[in-house]
Design a protein around this motif. Structure first.
Motif, PDB file in Angstrom:
ATOM      1  N   PRO A  37       1.913  18.033  -3.610  1.00  0.00           N
ATOM      2  CA  PRO A  37       2.230  16.655  -3.977  1.00  0.00           C
ATOM      3  C   PRO A  37       3.711  16.514  -4.288  1.00  0.00           C
ATOM      4  CG  PRO A  37       1.147  17.762  -5.810  1.00  0.00           C
ATOM      5  CD  PRO A  37       1.161  18.717  -4.660  1.00  0.00           C
ATOM      6  N   ASP A  38       4.268  15.371  -3.972  1.00  0.00           N
ATOM      7  CA  ASP A  38       5.665  15.083  -4.307  1.00  0.00           C
ATOM      8  C   ASP A  38       5.659  14.264  -5.593  1.00  0.00           C
ATOM      9  OD1 ASP A  38       8.235  14.007  -4.592  1.00  0.00           O
ATOM     10  OD2 ASP A  38       8.586  14.094  -2.430  1.00  0.00           O
ATOM     11  N   TYR A  39       5.777  14.973  -6.707  1.00  0.00           N
ATOM     12  CA  TYR A  39       5.715  14.325  -8.017  1.00  0.00           C
ATOM     13  C   TYR A  39       6.856  13.348  -8.232  1.00  0.00           C
ATOM     14  CZ  TYR A  39       2.120  17.712  -9.233  1.00  0.00           C
ATOM     15  OH  TYR A  39       0.977  18.453  -9.250  1.00  0.00           O
ATOM     16  N   ASP A  40       8.032  13.646  -7.698  1.00  0.00           N
ATOM     17  CA  ASP A  40       9.171  12.743  -7.865  1.00  0.00           C
ATOM     18  C   ASP A  40       8.903  11.400  -7.193  1.00  0.00           C
ATOM     19  OD1 ASP A  40      10.603  14.617  -9.340  1.00  0.00           O
ATOM     20  OD2 ASP A  40      11.665  15.391  -7.579  1.00  0.00           O
ATOM     21  N   HIS A  41       8.328  11.445  -5.992  1.00  0.00           N
ATOM     22  CA  HIS A  41       8.037  10.193  -5.286  1.00  0.00           C
ATOM     23  C   HIS A  41       6.926   9.425  -6.006  1.00  0.00           C
ATOM     24  CE1 HIS A  41       8.452   7.464  -1.944  1.00  0.00           C
ATOM     25  NE2 HIS A  41       7.146   7.431  -1.824  1.00  0.00           N
ATOM     26  N   LEU A  42       5.916  10.141  -6.466  1.00  0.00           N
ATOM     27  CA  LEU A  42       4.853   9.493  -7.222  1.00  0.00           C
ATOM     28  C   LEU A  42       5.429   8.809  -8.461  1.00  0.00           C
ATOM     29  CD1 LEU A  42       1.899   8.859  -7.905  1.00  0.00           C
ATOM     30  CD2 LEU A  42       1.775  11.124  -8.986  1.00  0.00           C
TER      31      LEU A  42
ATOM     32  N   MET B 219      13.714   1.723  -5.736  1.00  0.00           N
ATOM     33  CA  MET B 219      12.797   1.887  -4.630  1.00  0.00           C
ATOM     34  C   MET B 219      12.568   0.527  -3.979  1.00  0.00           C
ATOM     35  SD  MET B 219       8.884   3.334  -4.615  1.00  0.00           S
ATOM     36  CE  MET B 219       9.408   5.016  -4.439  1.00  0.00           C
ATOM     37  N   LYS B 220      12.538   0.528  -2.679  1.00  0.00           N
ATOM     38  CA  LYS B 220      12.299  -0.707  -1.941  1.00  0.00           C
ATOM     39  C   LYS B 220      10.813  -1.054  -1.973  1.00  0.00           C
ATOM     40  CE  LYS B 220      16.175  -0.364   1.171  1.00  0.00           C
ATOM     41  NZ  LYS B 220      16.653  -0.455   2.521  1.00  0.00           N
ATOM     42  N   LEU B 221      10.554  -2.335  -1.935  1.00  0.00           N
ATOM     43  CA  LEU B 221       9.189  -2.849  -1.949  1.00  0.00           C
ATOM     44  C   LEU B 221       8.342  -2.224  -0.839  1.00  0.00           C
ATOM     45  CD1 LEU B 221       7.232  -4.963  -3.218  1.00  0.00           C
ATOM     46  CD2 LEU B 221       8.006  -6.516  -1.433  1.00  0.00           C
ATOM     47  N   GLU B 222       8.913  -2.109   0.356  1.00  0.00           N
ATOM     48  CA  GLU B 222       8.175  -1.580   1.509  1.00  0.00           C
ATOM     49  C   GLU B 222       7.762  -0.127   1.297  1.00  0.00           C
ATOM     50  OE1 GLU B 222      11.189  -3.074   1.737  1.00  0.00           O
ATOM     51  OE2 GLU B 222      10.530  -5.019   2.506  1.00  0.00           O
ATOM     52  N   VAL B 223       8.619   0.657   0.664  1.00  0.00           N
ATOM     53  CA  VAL B 223       8.326   2.073   0.415  1.00  0.00           C
ATOM     54  C   VAL B 223       7.186   2.195  -0.596  1.00  0.00           C
ATOM     55  CG1 VAL B 223       9.274   4.234  -0.503  1.00  0.00           C
ATOM     56  CG2 VAL B 223      10.667   2.798   0.999  1.00  0.00           C
ATOM     57  N   ALA B 224       7.249   1.414  -1.659  1.00  0.00           N
ATOM     58  CA  ALA B 224       6.187   1.422  -2.664  1.00  0.00           C
ATOM     59  C   ALA B 224       4.874   0.935  -2.045  1.00  0.00           C
ATOM     60  CB  ALA B 224       6.569   0.559  -3.852  1.00  0.00           C
ATOM     61  N   ALA B 225       4.944  -0.101  -1.235  1.00  0.00           N
ATOM     62  CA  ALA B 225       3.746  -0.650  -0.605  1.00  0.00           C
ATOM     63  C   ALA B 225       3.087   0.382   0.307  1.00  0.00           C
ATOM     64  CB  ALA B 225       4.086  -1.914   0.178  1.00  0.00           C
ATOM     65  N   LYS B 226       3.880   1.131   1.058  1.00  0.00           N
ATOM     66  CA  LYS B 226       3.330   2.170   1.948  1.00  0.00           C
ATOM     67  C   LYS B 226       2.613   3.243   1.134  1.00  0.00           C
ATOM     68  CE  LYS B 226       3.885   5.106   5.810  1.00  0.00           C
ATOM     69  NZ  LYS B 226       2.587   5.066   6.438  1.00  0.00           N
ATOM     70  N   ALA B 227       3.237   3.700   0.054  1.00  0.00           N
ATOM     71  CA  ALA B 227       2.616   4.730  -0.782  1.00  0.00           C
ATOM     72  C   ALA B 227       1.302   4.217  -1.368  1.00  0.00           C
ATOM     73  CB  ALA B 227       3.569   5.158  -1.893  1.00  0.00           C
ATOM     74  N   LEU B 228       1.327   3.005  -1.874  1.00  0.00           N
ATOM     75  CA  LEU B 228       0.115   2.439  -2.471  1.00  0.00           C
ATOM     76  C   LEU B 228      -0.969   2.199  -1.425  1.00  0.00           C
ATOM     77  CD1 LEU B 228       1.836   0.036  -4.991  1.00  0.00           C
ATOM     78  CD2 LEU B 228       0.559   2.131  -5.540  1.00  0.00           C
ATOM     79  N   LYS B 229      -0.551   1.796  -0.224  1.00  0.00           N
ATOM     80  CA  LYS B 229      -1.513   1.594   0.865  1.00  0.00           C
ATOM     81  C   LYS B 229      -2.216   2.905   1.198  1.00  0.00           C
ATOM     82  CE  LYS B 229      -1.724   0.844   5.795  1.00  0.00           C
ATOM     83  NZ  LYS B 229      -1.153   1.787   6.733  1.00  0.00           N
TER      84      LYS B 229
ATOM     85  N   ALA C 141       8.450   7.753  -8.875  1.00  0.00           N
ATOM     86  CA  ALA C 141       9.256   6.612  -8.447  1.00  0.00           C
ATOM     87  C   ALA C 141       8.378   5.391  -8.169  1.00  0.00           C
ATOM     88  CB  ALA C 141      10.078   6.974  -7.214  1.00  0.00           C
ATOM     89  N   VAL C 142       7.205   5.609  -7.592  1.00  0.00           N
ATOM     90  CA  VAL C 142       6.273   4.498  -7.340  1.00  0.00           C
ATOM     91  C   VAL C 142       5.779   3.926  -8.667  1.00  0.00           C
ATOM     92  CG1 VAL C 142       4.020   3.866  -6.367  1.00  0.00           C
ATOM     93  CG2 VAL C 142       5.569   5.344  -5.068  1.00  0.00           C
ATOM     94  N   ILE C 143       5.422   4.790  -9.589  1.00  0.00           N
ATOM     95  CA  ILE C 143       4.969   4.328 -10.907  1.00  0.00           C
ATOM     96  C   ILE C 143       6.088   3.566 -11.613  1.00  0.00           C
ATOM     97  CG2 ILE C 143       4.248   5.098 -13.213  1.00  0.00           C
ATOM     98  CD1 ILE C 143       2.797   7.446 -11.701  1.00  0.00           C
ATOM     99  N   ASP C 144       7.297   4.104 -11.559  1.00  0.00           N
ATOM    100  CA  ASP C 144       8.442   3.426 -12.176  1.00  0.00           C
ATOM    101  C   ASP C 144       8.671   2.060 -11.539  1.00  0.00           C
ATOM    102  OD1 ASP C 144       8.780   5.622 -13.818  1.00  0.00           O
ATOM    103  OD2 ASP C 144      10.497   6.417 -12.676  1.00  0.00           O
ATOM    104  N   PHE C 145       8.532   1.985 -10.218  1.00  0.00           N
ATOM    105  CA  PHE C 145       8.696   0.713  -9.512  1.00  0.00           C
ATOM    106  C   PHE C 145       7.714  -0.325 -10.049  1.00  0.00           C
ATOM    107  CE2 PHE C 145       7.270  -2.159  -6.161  1.00  0.00           C
ATOM    108  CZ  PHE C 145       8.464  -2.760  -5.799  1.00  0.00           C
ATOM    109  N   LEU C 146       6.471   0.104 -10.286  1.00  0.00           N
ATOM    110  CA  LEU C 146       5.453  -0.816 -10.787  1.00  0.00           C
ATOM    111  C   LEU C 146       5.753  -1.277 -12.210  1.00  0.00           C
ATOM    112  CD1 LEU C 146       2.233   0.933  -9.450  1.00  0.00           C
ATOM    113  CD2 LEU C 146       3.272  -1.170  -8.588  1.00  0.00           C
ATOM    114  N   GLN C 147       6.403  -0.431 -12.973  1.00  0.00           N
ATOM    115  CA  GLN C 147       6.662  -0.738 -14.374  1.00  0.00           C
ATOM    116  C   GLN C 147       8.066  -1.275 -14.648  1.00  0.00           C
ATOM    117  OE1 GLN C 147       5.739   3.047 -16.204  1.00  0.00           O
ATOM    118  NE2 GLN C 147       3.706   2.322 -16.766  1.00  0.00           N
ATOM    119  N   ASP C 148       8.907  -1.292 -13.640  1.00  0.00           N
ATOM    120  CA  ASP C 148      10.321  -1.670 -13.798  1.00  0.00           C
ATOM    121  C   ASP C 148      10.549  -2.929 -14.635  1.00  0.00           C
ATOM    122  OD1 ASP C 148      11.812   0.284 -12.667  1.00  0.00           O
ATOM    123  OD2 ASP C 148      12.132  -0.756 -10.764  1.00  0.00           O
ATOM    124  N   GLU C 149       9.806  -3.934 -14.335  1.00  0.00           N
ATOM    125  CA  GLU C 149      10.075  -5.223 -14.990  1.00  0.00           C
ATOM    126  C   GLU C 149       8.999  -5.586 -15.991  1.00  0.00           C
ATOM    127  OE1 GLU C 149      11.286  -8.277 -12.234  1.00  0.00           O
ATOM    128  OE2 GLU C 149      11.949  -6.737 -10.823  1.00  0.00           O
TER     129      GLU C 149
END
Length: 96
Positions: free
Chosen positions: A75-80, A1-11, A82-90
């Motif tokens: 709700p789009d559980y897959d996208h949610l 997931m790109k940073l911008e996509v995660a940032a939009k969801a979190l925003k 993906a955002v959680i995974d992005f936060l935990q990736d590293e």
């Protein structure tokens, strides 16, 4: 997931009303909830609800479907996830 996509969801989830909407829809499950029921439960004016739902849809956190005259939000559980995974990736990557 790109940073911008995660940032939009979190925003979008960072707004109290949108977070309340999203949490209620997650509670409802994959079938979602009719917009009218959502409006009644959360006591949000129709135009305000439409604005917030549109923001969540634009962030790919919700989808909508129509059954007859009733509009449902889901709700789009897959996208949610993906955002959680992005936060935990590293997580702990810097630990030896």
């Amino acid at each position: 997931m790109k940073l911008e996509v995660a940032a939009k969801a979190l925003k979008e989830l960072g707004h109290p009303t949108r977070l309340a909407i999203f949490k209620r829809l997650v509670k409802a499950g994959p079938e979602g909830l009719a917009v009218g029921a959502l409006q009644d439960e959360l006591d949000i004016p129709n135009s305000t609800l439409s604005h917030h739902v549109a923001s969540l849809v634009s962030a790919d956190l919700l989808s909508q479907r129509r059954e007859g005259r009733t509009l449902y939000c889901q709700p789009d559980y897959d996208h949610l996830q993906a955002v959680i995974d992005f936060l935990q990736d590293e997580c702990c990557a810097d630990q030896g």
